[in-house]
Structures are given as C-alpha cells and as structure tokens.
Scaffold this motif. Sequence first.
Motif, PDB file in Angstrom:
ATOM      1  N   VAL A 164       0.862  -1.181   0.000  1.00 27.14           N
ATOM      2  CA  VAL A 164       0.000   0.000   0.000  1.00 27.14           C
ATOM      3  C   VAL A 164       0.896   1.227   0.000  1.00 27.14           C
ATOM      4  CG1 VAL A 164      -1.915  -1.147   1.199  1.00 27.14           C
ATOM      5  CG2 VAL A 164      -0.191   0.062   2.530  1.00 27.14           C
ATOM      6  N   PRO A 165       0.389   2.348  -0.537  1.00 23.72           N
ATOM      7  CA  PRO A 165       1.186   3.573  -0.467  1.00 23.72           C
ATOM      8  C   PRO A 165       1.314   4.041   0.978  1.00 23.72           C
ATOM      9  CG  PRO A 165      -0.888   3.949  -1.675  1.00 23.72           C
ATOM     10  CD  PRO A 165      -0.870   2.521  -1.229  1.00 23.72           C
ATOM     11  N   VAL A 166       2.433   4.656   1.281  1.00 26.27           N
ATOM     12  CA  VAL A 166       2.637   5.222   2.608  1.00 26.27           C
ATOM     13  C   VAL A 166       1.792   6.494   2.698  1.00 26.27           C
ATOM     14  CG1 VAL A 166       4.317   6.269   4.183  1.00 26.27           C
ATOM     15  CG2 VAL A 166       4.962   4.280   2.808  1.00 26.27           C
ATOM     16  N   PRO A 167       0.912   6.585   3.699  1.00 23.30           N
ATOM     17  CA  PRO A 167       0.119   7.806   3.830  1.00 23.30           C
ATOM     18  C   PRO A 167       1.021   9.042   3.915  1.00 23.30           C
ATOM     19  CG  PRO A 167      -0.733   6.108   5.278  1.00 23.30           C
ATOM     20  CD  PRO A 167       0.561   5.594   4.714  1.00 23.30           C
ATOM     21  N   GLY A 168       0.723  10.028   3.101  1.00 19.00           N
ATOM     22  CA  GLY A 168       1.521  11.249   3.079  1.00 19.00           C
ATOM     23  C   GLY A 168       2.745  11.174   2.183  1.00 19.00           C
ATOM     24  N   ASP A 169       3.048   9.978   1.648  1.00 17.81           N
ATOM     25  CA  ASP A 169       4.196   9.798   0.754  1.00 17.81           C
ATOM     26  C   ASP A 169       3.841   8.752  -0.297  1.00 17.81           C
ATOM     27  OD1 ASP A 169       6.663   9.695  -0.488  1.00 17.81           O
ATOM     28  OD2 ASP A 169       7.732   8.841   1.227  1.00 17.81           O
ATOM     29  N   PRO A 170       2.985   9.108  -1.253  1.00 21.39           N
ATOM     30  CA  PRO A 170       2.483   8.123  -2.213  1.00 21.39           C
ATOM     31  C   PRO A 170       3.558   7.472  -3.078  1.00 21.39           C
ATOM     32  CG  PRO A 170       1.763  10.352  -2.799  1.00 21.39           C
ATOM     33  CD  PRO A 170       2.451  10.440  -1.474  1.00 21.39           C
ATOM     34  N   GLY A 171       4.774   8.028  -3.111  1.00 20.50           N
ATOM     35  CA  GLY A 171       5.853   7.415  -3.869  1.00 20.50           C
ATOM     36  C   GLY A 171       6.520   6.260  -3.132  1.00 20.50           C
ATOM     37  N   ALA A 172       6.228   6.121  -1.836  1.00 21.13           N
ATOM     38  CA  ALA A 172       6.819   5.048  -1.024  1.00 21.13           C
ATOM     39  C   ALA A 172       5.759   3.987  -0.750  1.00 21.13           C
ATOM     40  CB  ALA A 172       7.346   5.612   0.288  1.00 21.13           C
ATOM     41  N   ARG A 173       6.208   2.775  -0.463  1.00 19.78           N
ATOM     42  CA  ARG A 173       5.293   1.653  -0.250  1.00 19.78           C
ATOM     43  C   ARG A 173       5.517   1.003   1.106  1.00 19.78           C
ATOM     44  NH1 ARG A 173       1.387   1.964  -3.772  1.00 19.78           N
ATOM     45  NH2 ARG A 173       0.908  -0.230  -3.555  1.00 19.78           N
ATOM     46  N   GLU A 174       4.415   0.519   1.689  1.00 16.20           N
ATOM     47  CA  GLU A 174       4.432  -0.358   2.869  1.00 16.20           C
ATOM     48  C   GLU A 174       4.185  -1.762   2.337  1.00 16.20           C
ATOM     49  OE1 GLU A 174       4.594   0.124   6.288  1.00 16.20           O
ATOM     50  OE2 GLU A 174       4.711   2.298   6.321  1.00 16.20           O
ATOM     51  N   LEU A 175       5.069  -2.694   2.642  1.00 14.69           N
ATOM     52  CA  LEU A 175       4.969  -4.068   2.166  1.00 14.69           C
ATOM     53  C   LEU A 175       4.271  -4.929   3.209  1.00 14.69           C
ATOM     54  CD1 LEU A 175       8.667  -4.375   0.919  1.00 14.69           C
ATOM     55  CD2 LEU A 175       6.671  -3.522  -0.344  1.00 14.69           C
ATOM     56  N   GLU A 176       3.319  -5.743   2.755  1.00 14.36           N
ATOM     57  CA  GLU A 176       2.600  -6.621   3.678  1.00 14.36           C
ATOM     58  C   GLU A 176       3.365  -7.926   3.851  1.00 14.36           C
ATOM     59  OE1 GLU A 176      -1.954  -7.992   4.241  1.00 14.36           O
ATOM     60  OE2 GLU A 176      -0.966  -8.775   2.435  1.00 14.36           O
ATOM     61  N   PHE A 177       3.521  -8.341   5.117  1.00 16.13           N
ATOM     62  CA  PHE A 177       4.094  -9.637   5.468  1.00 16.13           C
ATOM     63  C   PHE A 177       3.024 -10.390   6.260  1.00 16.13           C
ATOM     64  CE2 PHE A 177       7.832  -7.584   4.136  1.00 16.13           C
ATOM     65  CZ  PHE A 177       8.838  -8.523   3.991  1.00 16.13           C
ATOM     66  N   VAL A 178       2.956 -11.697   6.065  1.00 14.89           N
ATOM     67  CA  VAL A 178       1.917 -12.492   6.719  1.00 14.89           C
ATOM     68  C   VAL A 178       2.498 -13.760   7.341  1.00 14.89           C
ATOM     69  CG1 VAL A 178       0.099 -11.641   5.180  1.00 14.89           C
ATOM     70  CG2 VAL A 178       1.302 -13.757   4.621  1.00 14.89           C
ATOM     71  N   MET A 179       1.754 -14.261   8.314  1.00 12.02           N
ATOM     72  CA  MET A 179       2.042 -15.564   8.900  1.00 12.02           C
ATOM     73  C   MET A 179       0.690 -16.249   9.082  1.00 12.02           C
ATOM     74  SD  MET A 179       3.772 -16.547  12.601  1.00 12.02           S
ATOM     75  CE  MET A 179       5.384 -15.866  12.217  1.00 12.02           C
ATOM     76  N   LYS A 180       0.579 -17.463   8.547  1.00 15.25           N
ATOM     77  CA  LYS A 180      -0.666 -18.208   8.685  1.00 15.25           C
ATOM     78  C   LYS A 180      -0.685 -18.964   9.993  1.00 15.25           C
ATOM     79  CE  LYS A 180      -1.601 -18.540   3.810  1.00 15.25           C
ATOM     80  NZ  LYS A 180      -1.716 -19.338   2.630  1.00 15.25           N
ATOM     81  N   ARG A 181      -1.883 -19.214  10.474  1.00 13.61           N
ATOM     82  CA  ARG A 181      -2.073 -19.955  11.722  1.00 13.61           C
ATOM     83  C   ARG A 181      -1.356 -21.307  11.629  1.00 13.61           C
ATOM     84  NH1 ARG A 181      -6.129 -19.452  15.570  1.00 13.61           N
ATOM     85  NH2 ARG A 181      -6.286 -21.275  16.896  1.00 13.61           N
ATOM     86  N   PRO A 182      -0.593 -21.649  12.660  1.00 13.26           N
ATOM     87  CA  PRO A 182       0.131 -22.941  12.618  1.00 13.26           C
ATOM     88  C   PRO A 182      -0.821 -24.126  12.641  1.00 13.26           C
ATOM     89  CG  PRO A 182       0.756 -21.618  14.579  1.00 13.26           C
ATOM     90  CD  PRO A 182      -0.316 -20.891  13.858  1.00 13.26           C
TER      91      PRO A 182
END
Length: 182
Positions: A164-182
């Motif tokens: 997703v874009p970083v709020p206030g800095d649309p040129g930068a991105r926040e990357l999603e990392f996930v972990m599924k239930r064991p």
Amino acid sequence: MDPVIRSIRADEWPAVKELRLAGLQDPVAHLAFLETYQEAVAKPDSFWRERAAGAAEGVLERQQFVAVESGGRWVGSVVVLVEEAEAEGALGGVSEVRQGHLVGVFVRPEWRGRGVTERLFAYALEWAWEVAAVERVRLFVHERNSRAEGFYRKIGFVPSGESVPVPGDPGARELEFVMKRP
C-alpha cells in the motif's frame, strides 16, 4: 534479568504515552510509524486514556503487549489489532479471513538484540491464535526499513506480494508480510 511480557492495563495510560513518544523519537521512526512525535505529544491525556483502555487486558478487538523491566520501566511494545473477515483493514484492503494486524512495534535501543522483540512477538502471536482465534497475522513494513524486514522474516513472516502507499508519501510503499495460523 529479562523483562516480563504482559498485556497493559487501562490505568497505565501514562506509560503507554511515554513509550510511544520514545518510539517516535527513534532515528527510524519516520519509516516505522504513521505519526510524528510532534503530532503525538500534542494529543490530550484523554486520547492516551482511551488508547490504553481500548487495548488493555480483556479487550478482544485489540491488545497491547509490553516488556517491563524489574524496576517497572517499559522497554518494548507491540499491538495486535483484530480485523474481521470481509471488513476493511487498518491500512485498507479487505481480507477473506479474520486476521490479526501487528502495529506499534518498538523496543528501546538498549534492549534490542537481547530477545525482547522475539518474546513480545511470541506473546502477541499466541494471543492472536488462541484468544482472538485469527486465521493469519499480518504487518506492514516500509520498503526502506530493512532492519525490521529482516527481523520479520527471521521469525517466520513472509511477503504476501501486497503493498500500500505510505500515507503522506504516495511514492513510497508499505509491504505486507503475513504468517498463517500454525
């Protein structure tokens, strides 16, 4: 002596405020948090009271975990937000499953590399799986925050491929990392 990891209590709002303000003064705070020190310090005590009450022990929508050293000083924290299936998440997007979303990760510099962050995450993940009964846990990391990304990968989070874009800095991105239930 290792800090004790536990949920916060609603009446601990002054410590919630102090630790958040400390985190916002960290050299990488601009990459890790979506608010500035100046914004946070200007908030009234009522905001901090509500923030603590909304993430305290016994609340099922969110939970804040802290690491407390023997003298009572808080040295680290992580918050789990519960996002319902088919509802919009904290940073947008809609998940098909009930999920936890980790935010507000901070450990004081003198406690980094000593296992505190790992223990905070272990408690947060256990609560997410066992109490909140989520199917997966996610977090977002700024694309330039390589230290945090390395830690998340080390403990088992994997990139989802979403960003997703970083709020206030649309040129930068926040990357999603996930972990599924064991």
